[in-house]
Design a protein around this motif. Structure first.
Motif, PDB file in Angstrom:
ATOM      1  N   LEU A 115       0.868  -1.291   0.060  1.00  0.00           N
ATOM      2  CA  LEU A 115      -0.006   0.003  -0.063  1.00  0.00           C
ATOM      3  C   LEU A 115       0.735   1.193   0.019  1.00  0.00           C
ATOM      4  O   LEU A 115       0.525   2.235  -0.762  1.00  0.00           O
ATOM      5  CB  LEU A 115      -1.071  -0.080   1.081  1.00  0.00           C
ATOM      6  CG  LEU A 115      -1.775   1.404   1.507  1.00  0.00           C
ATOM      7  CD1 LEU A 115      -2.794   1.170   0.254  1.00  0.00           C
ATOM      8  CD2 LEU A 115      -2.549   1.071   2.771  1.00  0.00           C
ATOM      9  N   HIS A 116       1.955   1.282   0.571  1.00  0.00           N
ATOM     10  CA  HIS A 116       2.885   2.240   0.818  1.00  0.00           C
ATOM     11  C   HIS A 116       3.266   2.952  -0.696  1.00  0.00           C
ATOM     12  O   HIS A 116       3.445   3.731  -0.813  1.00  0.00           O
ATOM     13  CB  HIS A 116       4.138   2.232   1.559  1.00  0.00           C
ATOM     14  CG  HIS A 116       4.888   3.197   1.997  1.00  0.00           C
ATOM     15  ND1 HIS A 116       5.787   3.597   1.043  1.00  0.00           N
ATOM     16  CD2 HIS A 116       5.005   4.264   3.287  1.00  0.00           C
ATOM     17  CE1 HIS A 116       6.614   4.819   1.802  1.00  0.00           C
ATOM     18  NE2 HIS A 116       5.817   4.905   2.816  1.00  0.00           N
ATOM     19  N   ASP A 117       3.681   1.744  -1.598  1.00  0.00           N
ATOM     20  CA  ASP A 117       4.106   2.205  -2.813  1.00  0.00           C
ATOM     21  C   ASP A 117       3.112   2.853  -3.774  1.00  0.00           C
ATOM     22  O   ASP A 117       3.615   3.653  -4.472  1.00  0.00           O
ATOM     23  CB  ASP A 117       4.284   0.702  -3.482  1.00  0.00           C
ATOM     24  CG  ASP A 117       5.488  -0.166  -2.952  1.00  0.00           C
ATOM     25  OD1 ASP A 117       6.349   0.421  -2.297  1.00  0.00           O
ATOM     26  OD2 ASP A 117       5.431  -1.376  -3.126  1.00  0.00           O
ATOM     27  N   GLY A 118       1.928   2.486  -3.349  1.00  0.00           N
ATOM     28  CA  GLY A 118       0.857   3.256  -4.194  1.00  0.00           C
ATOM     29  C   GLY A 118       0.664   4.681  -3.714  1.00  0.00           C
ATOM     30  O   GLY A 118       0.188   5.528  -4.400  1.00  0.00           O
ATOM     31  N   LEU A 119       0.716   4.808  -2.326  1.00  0.00           N
ATOM     32  CA  LEU A 119       0.678   6.090  -1.621  1.00  0.00           C
ATOM     33  C   LEU A 119       1.703   7.246  -1.900  1.00  0.00           C
ATOM     34  O   LEU A 119       1.362   8.319  -2.553  1.00  0.00           O
ATOM     35  CB  LEU A 119       0.290   5.924  -0.155  1.00  0.00           C
ATOM     36  CG  LEU A 119      -1.007   5.225   0.478  1.00  0.00           C
ATOM     37  CD1 LEU A 119      -1.209   5.090   1.569  1.00  0.00           C
ATOM     38  CD2 LEU A 119      -2.256   5.846  -0.417  1.00  0.00           C
ATOM     39  N   TYR A 120       2.903   6.847  -1.560  1.00  0.00           N
ATOM     40  CA  TYR A 120       4.135   7.856  -1.656  1.00  0.00           C
ATOM     41  C   TYR A 120       5.171   6.976  -1.547  1.00  0.00           C
ATOM     42  O   TYR A 120       5.170   5.889  -0.826  1.00  0.00           O
ATOM     43  CB  TYR A 120       3.810   8.957  -0.877  1.00  0.00           C
ATOM     44  CG  TYR A 120       4.123   8.577   0.793  1.00  0.00           C
ATOM     45  CD1 TYR A 120       5.297   8.622   1.328  1.00  0.00           C
ATOM     46  CD2 TYR A 120       3.104   8.015   1.581  1.00  0.00           C
ATOM     47  CE1 TYR A 120       5.446   8.504   2.488  1.00  0.00           C
ATOM     48  CE2 TYR A 120       3.271   7.796   2.886  1.00  0.00           C
ATOM     49  CZ  TYR A 120       4.679   7.893   3.450  1.00  0.00           C
ATOM     50  OH  TYR A 120       4.643   7.844   4.856  1.00  0.00           O
ATOM     51  N   SER A 121       6.423   7.626  -1.919  1.00  0.00           N
ATOM     52  CA  SER A 121       7.726   7.319  -1.623  1.00  0.00           C
ATOM     53  C   SER A 121       8.389   8.441  -1.039  1.00  0.00           C
ATOM     54  O   SER A 121       8.405   9.474  -1.099  1.00  0.00           O
ATOM     55  CB  SER A 121       8.240   6.858  -3.093  1.00  0.00           C
ATOM     56  OG  SER A 121       8.534   7.827  -3.879  1.00  0.00           O
ATOM     57  N   TYR A 122       9.592   7.671  -0.314  1.00  0.00           N
ATOM     58  CA  TYR A 122      10.208   8.838   0.456  1.00  0.00           C
ATOM     59  C   TYR A 122      11.673   8.384   0.443  1.00  0.00           C
ATOM     60  O   TYR A 122      12.111   7.100   0.935  1.00  0.00           O
ATOM     61  CB  TYR A 122       9.910   8.824   2.061  1.00  0.00           C
ATOM     62  CG  TYR A 122      10.781   9.527   2.863  1.00  0.00           C
ATOM     63  CD1 TYR A 122      11.315  10.923   2.537  1.00  0.00           C
ATOM     64  CD2 TYR A 122      11.329   8.998   4.171  1.00  0.00           C
ATOM     65  CE1 TYR A 122      12.151  11.500   3.241  1.00  0.00           C
ATOM     66  CE2 TYR A 122      11.984   9.886   5.021  1.00  0.00           C
ATOM     67  CZ  TYR A 122      12.362  10.958   4.675  1.00  0.00           C
ATOM     68  OH  TYR A 122      13.485  11.613   5.451  1.00  0.00           O
ATOM     69  N   ASP A 123      12.643   9.110   0.344  1.00  0.00           N
ATOM     70  CA  ASP A 123      13.962   8.613  -0.037  1.00  0.00           C
ATOM     71  C   ASP A 123      14.754   9.284   0.889  1.00  0.00           C
ATOM     72  O   ASP A 123      15.417  10.485   0.897  1.00  0.00           O
ATOM     73  CB  ASP A 123      14.540   9.304  -1.315  1.00  0.00           C
ATOM     74  CG  ASP A 123      15.983   8.643  -1.613  1.00  0.00           C
ATOM     75  OD1 ASP A 123      16.652   8.205  -0.714  1.00  0.00           O
ATOM     76  OD2 ASP A 123      16.311   8.836  -2.851  1.00  0.00           O
ATOM     77  N   PRO A 124      15.063   8.730   2.147  1.00  0.00           N
ATOM     78  CA  PRO A 124      15.800   9.538   3.218  1.00  0.00           C
ATOM     79  C   PRO A 124      17.434   9.693   2.813  1.00  0.00           C
ATOM     80  O   PRO A 124      17.933  10.364   3.626  1.00  0.00           O
ATOM     81  CB  PRO A 124      15.565   8.499   4.444  1.00  0.00           C
ATOM     82  CG  PRO A 124      15.420   7.049   3.741  1.00  0.00           C
ATOM     83  CD  PRO A 124      14.490   7.403   2.516  1.00  0.00           C
ATOM     84  N   LEU A 125      17.973   8.712   2.027  1.00  0.00           N
ATOM     85  CA  LEU A 125      19.282   8.835   1.918  1.00  0.00           C
ATOM     86  C   LEU A 125      19.596  10.130   1.108  1.00  0.00           C
ATOM     87  O   LEU A 125      20.756  10.617   1.076  1.00  0.00           O
ATOM     88  CB  LEU A 125      19.625   7.711   1.119  1.00  0.00           C
ATOM     89  CG  LEU A 125      19.707   6.234   1.746  1.00  0.00           C
ATOM     90  CD1 LEU A 125      20.150   5.268   0.877  1.00  0.00           C
ATOM     91  CD2 LEU A 125      20.564   6.494   3.067  1.00  0.00           C
ATOM     92  N   SER A 126      18.714  10.455   0.052  1.00  0.00           N
ATOM     93  CA  SER A 126      18.874  11.510  -0.742  1.00  0.00           C
ATOM     94  C   SER A 126      18.502  12.825   0.289  1.00  0.00           C
ATOM     95  O   SER A 126      19.298  13.984  -0.075  1.00  0.00           O
ATOM     96  CB  SER A 126      17.741  11.728  -1.913  1.00  0.00           C
ATOM     97  OG  SER A 126      16.473  12.131  -1.506  1.00  0.00           O
TER      98      SER A 126
END
Length: 368
Positions: A115-126
């Motif tokens: 479900l997370h993939d469909g809602l949003y993504s977050y890149d903490p490394l960037s």
């Protein structure tokens, strides 16, 4: 074919979505701030020639028209099942084109989709990298003034290096490293419904249909990273890129709630059963194999008026479907090659046999 006042299945674009009656009281949503829907050409991948062709050539049955309108009126997802090659995923493009719903959002499901993939993504490394870069720039010692070295002064833009002055944009904010997914974008508070395709939901992990229940029922979701960051923002608003167009849209205090419930199409090849709670929240459309008249309409839409050999192939195709699964695009491939090649009739028959093998188990003889 009886015409509903919204989706008609005629493939002629119109603004019938504006005639959609108010939702049932249990499906009313009040998200904001209100957003204008993007232009149909804003997402280049959504207007690729193959998708445009699928939208223009789709031929809806009477049952399809009625159940699409039922889903629109009830603000419910449409679960489309049926044999391979019956146009399950093409339906959403046809509806979006006719009702001018803008570019179609697409979420292709795999066994690893969450479900997370469909809602949003977050890149903490960037984000960490951006913070380190900014810290390094701020900690760099001030260079000796040009007049003290006797060297000519060089403008910052001539060095090719990033400026570190007060005008340098701060990219350490969390919103610069978030991106909404297709489902998350569809649930933004747009003034009219967005179209979303959740393709091959039956390939998902067993938990995904249940995970979707609350989001699709409530028409909203939360981005925890933005909820925490909202305490530091003056008005609690972050601007996050949307799926497809990349347009930065406002998200207030990490909460997203739709205004017009999106037109959601979930497709399934029938490889698994879904829980009753999931089915109860969907309008279910079961596509059947097309008959000879419907097949002729499909061929006519894609390739023009079927000639005698095309009619013969349609008949053979229908005869073979009783022994195993065949997809409509197999027939279209055979007719296209018959028209564009210079093969004799015997060679065309052998080629058609090779292009139309049975797809399902339990197929009978493959003699064409």
């Amino acid at each position: 074919m009886p015409l509903w006042p919204v989706y008609t299945g005629t493939n002629a674009p119109h603004d019938g979505i504006e005639r959609l009656p108010p939702p049932p009281p249990w499906r009313a949503f009040d998200g904001g701030p209100l957003l204008d829907p993007p232009d149909a050409a804003a997402d280049r991948s959504a207007v690729s020639p193959d998708r445009v062709h699928r939208a223009e050539t789709y031929r809806a049955t009477e049952d399809t028209v009625q159940l699409v309108n039922a889903a629109l009126y009830l603000r419910r997802p449409l679960l489309v099942t049926g044999p391979p090659g019956t146009g399950k995923s093409s339906l959403v493009y046809a509806v979006a084109r006719e009702l001018r719903l803008g570019p179609v959002l697409r979420w292709n499901i795999t066994s690893r989709s969450t479900l997370h993939d469909g809602l949003y993504s977050y890149d903490p490394l960037s984000r960490l990298y951006a913070a380190r870069q900014q810290a390094a720039q701020q900690a760099a010692p001030q260079e000796t003034a040009p007049e003290e070295t006797g060297l000519p002064e060089i403008a910052p833009e001539e060095t090719g290096l990033p400026e570190t002055g007060p005008e340098t944009p701060d990219e350490t904010g969390i919103e610069h490293h978030l991106r909404l997914g297709p489902l998350g974008t569809a649930l933004l508070p747009y003034a009219r419904p967005r179209a979303l395709l959740i393709d091959e939901i039956d390939k998902s992990d067993l938990d995904l249909p249940n995970d979707l229940l609350n989001v699709l029922e409530e028409g909203q979701y939360q981005i925890p990273e933005l909820v925490r960051a909202a305490r530091l923002a003056p008005d609690g608003t972050a601007r996050v890129p949307a799926d497809g167009t990349g347009e930065a849209v406002p998200v207030v205090r990490g909460q997203v709630r739709c205004r017009a419930f999106p037109f959601v199409v979930l497709t399934s090849n029938g490889e698994r059963e879904f829980p009753p709670a999931f089915l109860r929240r969907c309008v279910t459309l079961r596509l059947r194999r097309p008959d000879d008249r419907h097949l002729a309409d499909i061929v006519r839409a894609h390739l023009g008026e079927p000639d005698s050999y095309a009619q013969e192939l349609i008949g053979r195709f229908l005869d073979r479907t009783s022994a195993g699964d065949l997809a409509t695009d197999q027939l279209l491939n055979a007719i296209y090659l018959a028209r564009t090649s210079n093969l004799d009739s015997g060679s065309l028959d052998r080629l058609a046999e090779q292009l139309m093998p049975h797809l399902g188990q339990g197929a009978g003889t493959d003699v064409f």
